[in-house]
Design a protein around this motif. Structure first.
Motif, short mmCIF file in Angstrom:
data_model
loop_
_atom_site.label_atom_id
_atom_site.label_comp_id
_atom_site.label_asym_id
_atom_site.label_seq_id
_atom_site.Cartn_x
_atom_site.Cartn_y
_atom_site.Cartn_z
N SER A 1 0.80 -1.21 0.00
CA SER A 1 0.00 0.00 0.00
C SER A 1 0.83 1.26 0.00
O SER A 1 0.32 2.35 0.03
CB SER A 1 -0.91 0.01 1.21
OG SER A 1 -0.13 -0.12 2.36
N ARG A 2 2.13 1.12 -0.03
CA ARG A 2 2.87 2.36 0.00
C ARG A 2 4.04 2.34 -0.97
O ARG A 2 4.42 1.31 -1.51
CB ARG A 2 3.39 2.65 1.41
CG ARG A 2 3.56 1.46 2.32
CD ARG A 2 3.40 1.92 3.74
NE ARG A 2 4.49 2.81 4.06
CZ ARG A 2 5.56 2.40 4.71
NH1 ARG A 2 5.69 1.14 5.06
NH2 ARG A 2 6.50 3.25 5.00
N ARG A 3 4.61 3.51 -1.12
CA ARG A 3 5.71 3.64 -2.04
C ARG A 3 6.93 2.91 -1.47
O ARG A 3 7.18 2.96 -0.27
CB ARG A 3 6.03 5.12 -2.20
CG ARG A 3 6.82 5.44 -3.43
CD ARG A 3 7.15 6.92 -3.42
NE ARG A 3 7.61 7.37 -4.73
CZ ARG A 3 8.80 7.10 -5.23
NH1 ARG A 3 9.64 6.34 -4.56
NH2 ARG A 3 9.15 7.57 -6.40
N ILE A 4 7.64 2.26 -2.36
CA ILE A 4 8.88 1.61 -1.95
C ILE A 4 9.87 2.70 -1.54
O ILE A 4 9.94 3.74 -2.16
CB ILE A 4 9.51 0.83 -3.12
CG1 ILE A 4 8.53 -0.20 -3.65
CG2 ILE A 4 10.81 0.20 -2.72
CD1 ILE A 4 9.04 -0.89 -4.89
N GLN A 5 10.63 2.42 -0.48
CA GLN A 5 11.64 3.40 -0.10
C GLN A 5 12.97 2.98 -0.69
O GLN A 5 13.27 1.81 -0.81
CB GLN A 5 11.76 3.45 1.42
CG GLN A 5 10.55 4.07 2.06
CD GLN A 5 10.82 4.39 3.50
OE1 GLN A 5 11.50 3.64 4.16
NE2 GLN A 5 10.29 5.48 3.95
N SER A 6 13.76 3.96 -1.05
CA SER A 6 15.05 3.63 -1.63
C SER A 6 16.01 3.25 -0.51
O SER A 6 15.79 3.55 0.66
CB SER A 6 15.61 4.83 -2.38
OG SER A 6 15.96 5.81 -1.45
N ALA A 7 17.08 2.56 -0.91
CA ALA A 7 18.07 2.13 0.07
C ALA A 7 18.61 3.33 0.84
O ALA A 7 18.83 3.29 2.04
CB ALA A 7 19.20 1.40 -0.63
N LYS A 8 18.77 4.42 0.10
CA LYS A 8 19.30 5.63 0.70
C LYS A 8 18.33 6.15 1.77
O LYS A 8 18.73 6.50 2.88
CB LYS A 8 19.46 6.68 -0.40
CG LYS A 8 20.68 7.53 -0.24
CD LYS A 8 20.94 8.24 -1.55
CE LYS A 8 22.03 9.26 -1.39
NZ LYS A 8 22.39 9.85 -2.66
N GLN B 1 3.35 1.76 -5.70
CA GLN B 1 4.67 1.43 -5.16
C GLN B 1 5.77 2.37 -5.62
O GLN B 1 6.78 2.48 -4.95
CB GLN B 1 5.05 0.00 -5.58
CG GLN B 1 4.27 -1.06 -4.82
CD GLN B 1 4.64 -2.43 -5.33
OE1 GLN B 1 4.28 -2.82 -6.43
NE2 GLN B 1 5.37 -3.17 -4.53
N ILE B 2 5.57 3.01 -6.78
CA ILE B 2 6.72 3.75 -7.31
C ILE B 2 6.46 5.20 -7.65
O ILE B 2 7.39 6.00 -7.72
CB ILE B 2 7.31 3.00 -8.54
CG1 ILE B 2 8.67 3.56 -8.93
CG2 ILE B 2 6.34 3.04 -9.71
CD1 ILE B 2 9.60 2.55 -9.45
N ALA B 3 5.21 5.59 -7.86
CA ALA B 3 4.96 6.91 -8.44
C ALA B 3 4.74 7.99 -7.39
O ALA B 3 4.30 7.72 -6.28
CB ALA B 3 3.76 6.85 -9.36
N ASP B 4 5.10 9.23 -7.76
CA ASP B 4 4.80 10.38 -6.92
C ASP B 4 3.54 11.06 -7.43
O ASP B 4 2.74 11.55 -6.66
CB ASP B 4 5.95 11.39 -6.98
CG ASP B 4 7.23 10.77 -6.50
OD1 ASP B 4 7.23 10.24 -5.38
OD2 ASP B 4 8.21 10.78 -7.25
N GLU B 5 3.41 11.07 -8.76
CA GLU B 5 2.22 11.69 -9.34
C GLU B 5 1.64 10.76 -10.39
O GLU B 5 2.34 9.97 -11.00
CB GLU B 5 2.59 13.03 -9.95
CG GLU B 5 2.70 14.10 -8.88
CD GLU B 5 3.17 15.40 -9.45
OE1 GLU B 5 2.36 16.05 -10.13
OE2 GLU B 5 4.33 15.74 -9.22
N VAL B 6 0.33 10.89 -10.58
CA VAL B 6 -0.37 9.97 -11.48
C VAL B 6 -1.20 10.78 -12.47
O VAL B 6 -1.87 11.74 -12.09
CB VAL B 6 -1.31 9.05 -10.69
CG1 VAL B 6 -1.98 8.04 -11.63
CG2 VAL B 6 -0.56 8.32 -9.60
N CYS B 7 -1.13 10.37 -13.75
CA CYS B 7 -2.08 10.86 -14.74
C CYS B 7 -2.86 9.65 -15.24
O CYS B 7 -2.27 8.70 -15.73
CB CYS B 7 -1.38 11.50 -15.92
SG CYS B 7 -0.58 13.05 -15.51
N VAL B 8 -4.17 9.69 -15.11
CA VAL B 8 -5.00 8.59 -15.59
C VAL B 8 -5.46 8.93 -16.99
O VAL B 8 -6.05 9.98 -17.22
CB VAL B 8 -6.20 8.35 -14.67
CG1 VAL B 8 -7.04 7.18 -15.18
CG2 VAL B 8 -5.73 8.09 -13.25
#
Lengths: 320, 575
Positions: free
Chosen positions: B280-287, B526-533
């Motif tokens: 349900s959430r965005r994957i976090q980067s290793a950093k 999981q990956i996007a910050d913004e979405v265009c449908v």
């Protein structure tokens, strides 16, 4: 949604999980570093090596090539040296196949005949493959009016029967008869098949993602064609070329049989010998057997090689 | 039509408990290949009762389809059941003759195959093919059969069934074909229906409608359904019982709810953790994972690596019209992209979501400068893309790179991995031979592949590994933007999660900007910050990912969200 909770406790349907002891989970998606690296060509070669048909045809082709290159190794007799006194003599030591009607040594003529066949076959195939694949690649890759124009020209040449056209043209160039003339005539009328095959192969490859990827890297159109498209379209071209090599040998023999191929006073051709032998067929049928047998085996060799190579290069067409 | 004949008295075991419809015990299936015997299924146990729904879940090659095909004796090639038993309705199927199976297939056990595009014969009408199923099972002939065909098609949810029956497969859309296949599968009222990835080739909203319909229908008929799927979310949503297979073995089985909430086997745990439909959430980067919680929370979205979140790319009123060849008067033009505008900020991910035919891939091709727009402009760092001269265009190529969907098509099979990765450097004349080799090694490290991979060829690598090579090639020239066109759609769940994590880590490390094109909203989260449908070439909704998921404004977006398999499983929904 179904009511999932009403009957979950039936026999054999309770929560089961495999014992954790033998649960050895691999890392997700690791590279197998044990196998030796292999390109598609190496793969095809490994596959080819296992086929008896490949070895049989390789032996046939190799013998034809060795005969063509070094006929002197197999016979000391001059195939052009004929004595009418020996007409239709039976085999004897030093002359294992006997003599034909003109009194020429049949073994020597069969050995020397390989050269004309192999040279005509190989040279014609080289020219045809070059011409055909260039025309096919341009038509298939650049498309649009290039394609329309080149495809129509290909169709026109495709509609002309190869043997018929060769007979007509060879008739015109009677005084220039020789290996190169035959090769040129066959090449001019023989390329459409390869052109068509190449065009189809190029068209199916050019829409691959890896070609688009190369374009978005900034590779020029021509570089994409040469570096990515052609190498991937090569397999069907090689297969068709190998198989048609056999058929060009047959056409050369046909022309020589009809007396308009290679000049019989300068070059030995199996086709011309078959024509001569057919005239003394009733007196001594075995004379016909040697040149036609040699011709059949050579052609068979190339056609079988084409089959074997196709199976090795295209796993989809492989017989199960 | 009376349906009560299909309601069967539950058969009873000697001890009084209900008898299972299907009982598979210690099933072994093996294939003979040129390199030896491969055990595709080892000691599988599966039990199904009448009217129940059960799903076999696993990645490709796990043996899930093989198990299902063993039940109806349709194992491909050299496949053979080498041990165990399959008991169906009290009959032993292992060792049964082909003649017995002819009586069982269709009549007792129906099959809905995977690919609706190839499983209908293109030269026969739909009606004829359903009639064939009726005739083969001796249900109806002649006029009665015609009538029954119309009933079955109507029942499968195709309106105007009488006319539809006369049509041919090419006149049907994918969803309609799948409905026809369901009609065929259920034509003889089997007790068990095997549905082998029945909707994996369809758009999500179509998938949802078809599965809803199938569920209603089989509930009504009392048919047991055996789903085979790679999608844990779909399996959990549609089936009461789950069977998880890994490398030919059943590693976990039991009630869906229980397995999802309390997975015991490490493989199942991995699957549950990776399933995009459940995450349900965005994957976090290793950093970012190394950063303290406060800092992560302080960033509104994304990982916030690049401090200069300036505008990198602006698309204005993009329109692309294709001419349809051979179309009738007045229908010669097709608007694939219709007045699309958006902006992308540096270091962020914009997802373009839509179903097939929505125009999202056309936008991608225009962005890559592979296609000229009919109208509209794209500004890259303020300069108009399509006004670039030759040299400037060549320079632009370095800065925007693609990753494609099909891992089997995006690498040249004739090129070794080294040549594939060196090509971008060579084209742009970067460094000498030695420094290029060093860079190739670096790139392989970056995508977590061993350096020895560079001597290999694409045909030796798996789909996920090839996709990692494609990622490495895309970042070779240190671009600003990467256009991912369905970059993870063809991969197994676990591999998909791995690639998504990799992309995310690279974004944080290199400050990349992604245009992520996908049909899968679950991946977007999981990956996007913004979405265009996108729908029919237009952008119908544009917002941040959180806004779209928490508060969708458009009906279409809501429909897409509801169609995510597993979306209705609230146990993970809002976590």
């Amino acid at each position: 949604m179904r009511d999932k909770l009403d009957r979950i406790d039936r026999p054999d349907q309770s929560h089961f999980f495999a014992s954790l002891d033998d649960a050895v989970l691999d890392e997700v998606d690791v590279v197998d570093e044990t196998a030796a690296p292999a390109s598609l060509w190496q793969d095809a070669w490994r596959n080819l090596r296992r086929r008896p048909i490949f070895w049989v045809s390789a032996v046939l082709i190799l013998s034809a090539v060795v005969l063509a290159a070094l006929p002197g190794l197999f016979t000391k007799t001059d195939p052009m040296f004929c004595e009418l006194t020996r007409s239709l003599d039976l085999p004897e030591p030093g002359h294992p196949f006997g003599f034909d009607k003109q009194g020429c040594d049949i073994f020597a003529r069969t050995v020397y005949g390989a050269r004309a066949s192999v040279v005509v076959g190989v040279l014609t195939t080289i020219f045809v493959a070059l011409l055909g694949s260039i025309v096919g690649a341009i038509a298939g890759f650049y498309g649009r009016w290039f394609d329309s124009l080149l495809s129509r020209i290909t169709d026109i040449f495709f509609a002309i029967p190869l043997v018929l056209a060769a007979i007509v043209v060879m008739q015109i160039f009677k005084q220039y008869r020789g290996i190169l003339t035959v090769v040129m005539v066959l090449a001019v009328f023989g390329w459409p098949q390869i052109a068509r095959i190449t065009r189809g192969a190029v068209m199916s490859v050019k829409n691959s993602d890896f070609v688009t990827a190369a374009k978005s890297l900034g590779a020029s159109r021509f570089a994409t064609l040469v570096r990515h498209v052609m190498p991937n379209a090569l397999a069907p071209i090689i297969v068709t070329a190998t198989v048609s090599l056999g058929s060009f040998i047959v056409v050369e023999a046909t022309l020589s049989f009809l007396g308009i191929g290679l000049p019989p006073d300068k070059l030995v051709s199996w086709g011309a010998d078959i024509a001569k032998a057919s005239r003394s067929l009733r007196d001594q049928p075995s004379i016909l057997f040697y040149p036609s047998g040699a011709l059949a085996l050579t052609v068979l060799g190339f056609i079988m090689m084409g089959d074997a190579v196709r199976d090795a290069l295209d796993p989809k067409a492989r017989k199960r | 039509m009376s349906r009560d004949t299909f309601v069967l008295e539950p058969a009873v075991e000697p001890d009084g408990s209900e008898k299972p419809l299907l009982r598979i015990r210690n099933l072994d299936v093996s294939f003979t290949t040129s390199t030896g015997v491969v055990n595709a299924v080892r000691g599988a146990n599966i039990t199904m009762y009448r009217g129940q729904s059960l799903a076999i879940v696993g990645e490709s090659g796990s043996g899930k389809s093989t198990t299902a095909h063993a039940i109806i004796n349709l194992l491909p090639g050299t496949g053979k059941v080498t041990g165990g038993s399959i008991e169906f309705d009290g009959r032993e199927l292992v060792g049964a003759s082909e003649k017995d199976f002819v009586g069982i297939r269709g009549a007792q056990i129906g099959l809905v195959p995977q690919d609706p595009m190839t499983n209908l014969n293109p030269v026969w009408s739909i009606g004829f093919q359903i009639k064939e199923a009726l005739r083969a099972n001796g249900i109806a002939t002649g006029r009665a059969a015609d009538k029954r065909v119309a009933e079955l098609l109507a029942e499968a949810g195709l309106p105007d069934a009488g006319r539809r029956a006369k049509q041919f497969p090419h006149e049907f859309s994918g969803g309609m074909r799948q409905r026809a296949l369901i009609a065929i599968g259920l034509a003889a009222r089997p007790q068990l229906l095997i549905a082998d990835e029945p909707t994996s080739a369809l758009d999500v909203t179509v998938q949802r409608r078809i599965l809803d319909h199938l569920e209603g229908l089989t509930d009504e008929l009392g048919t047991a359904v055996l789903f085979i799927t790679h999608d844990l979310g779909l399996a959990a949503e549609r089936a009461e019982q789950l069977v998880v297979m890994y490398r030919g073995q059943v590693v976990e089985s039991g009630p869906s709810v229980k397995i999802l909430s309390d997975p015991q086997h490490p493989y199942t745990q991995r699957l549950v953790a990776a399933a995009p439909s459940l995450a349900s959430r965005r994957i976090q980067s290793a950093k970012a994972r190394g950063v303290t919680t406060d800092e992560v929370l302080a960033v509104t979205h994304g990982d916030g690596v690049n401090p200069s979140r300036g505008e990198l790319l602006r698309v204005e009123h993009l329109t692309k019209v294709f001419e349809i060849r051979g179309a009738g008067k007045g229908e010669k033009e097709f608007k694939a992209v219709d007045d699309v505008s958006f902006t992308m900020a540096r270091g962020t991910t914009l997802a373009l979501v839509g179903e097939s035919g929505s125009g999202k891939s056309t936008v991608a091709n225009i962005m890559l400068n592979l296609l000229q727009p009919t109208e509209g402009k794209i500004y890259f760092e303020g300069t108009d893309l399509h006004s670039l001269g030759k040299a400037a265009e060549f320079a632009f190529r370095r800065r925007v790179q693609p990753i494609f969907q099909n891992p089997y098509g995006s690498l040249d099979p004739m090129y070794s991995i080294f040549r594939t990765l060196e090509e971008p450097l060579r084209i742009h004349k970067v460094g000498d031979a030695k420094s290029r080799e060093k860079r190739v090694r670096e790139l392989l490290d970056m995508v977590a592949l061993p350096q020895s991979t560079m001597r290999r060829f694409p045909n030796e690598l798996s789909g996920g590994q090839r996709q990692r090579i494609a990622v490495a090639r895309a970042v070779a020239l240190a671009p600003d933007v990467i256009v991912c066109d369905e970059a993870v759609s063809a991969l197994d769940v676990l591999v998909q999660a791995q690639i998504l994590t990799l992309l995310n880590d690279l974004q944080a490390e290199l400050g990349l900007t992604y245009l992520f094109i996908t049909h899968d909203l679950a991946v977007v989260r999981q990956i996007a910050d913004e979405v265009c449908v996108m729908q029919d070439g237009r952008i119908v909704e544009a917002a941040t990912t959180d806004e779209v998921f928490d508060d969708p404004r458009q009906d279409y977006t809501r429909e897409l969200l509801a169609a995510i398999p597993g979306a209705s499983l609230d146990m993970f929904g809002a976590a």
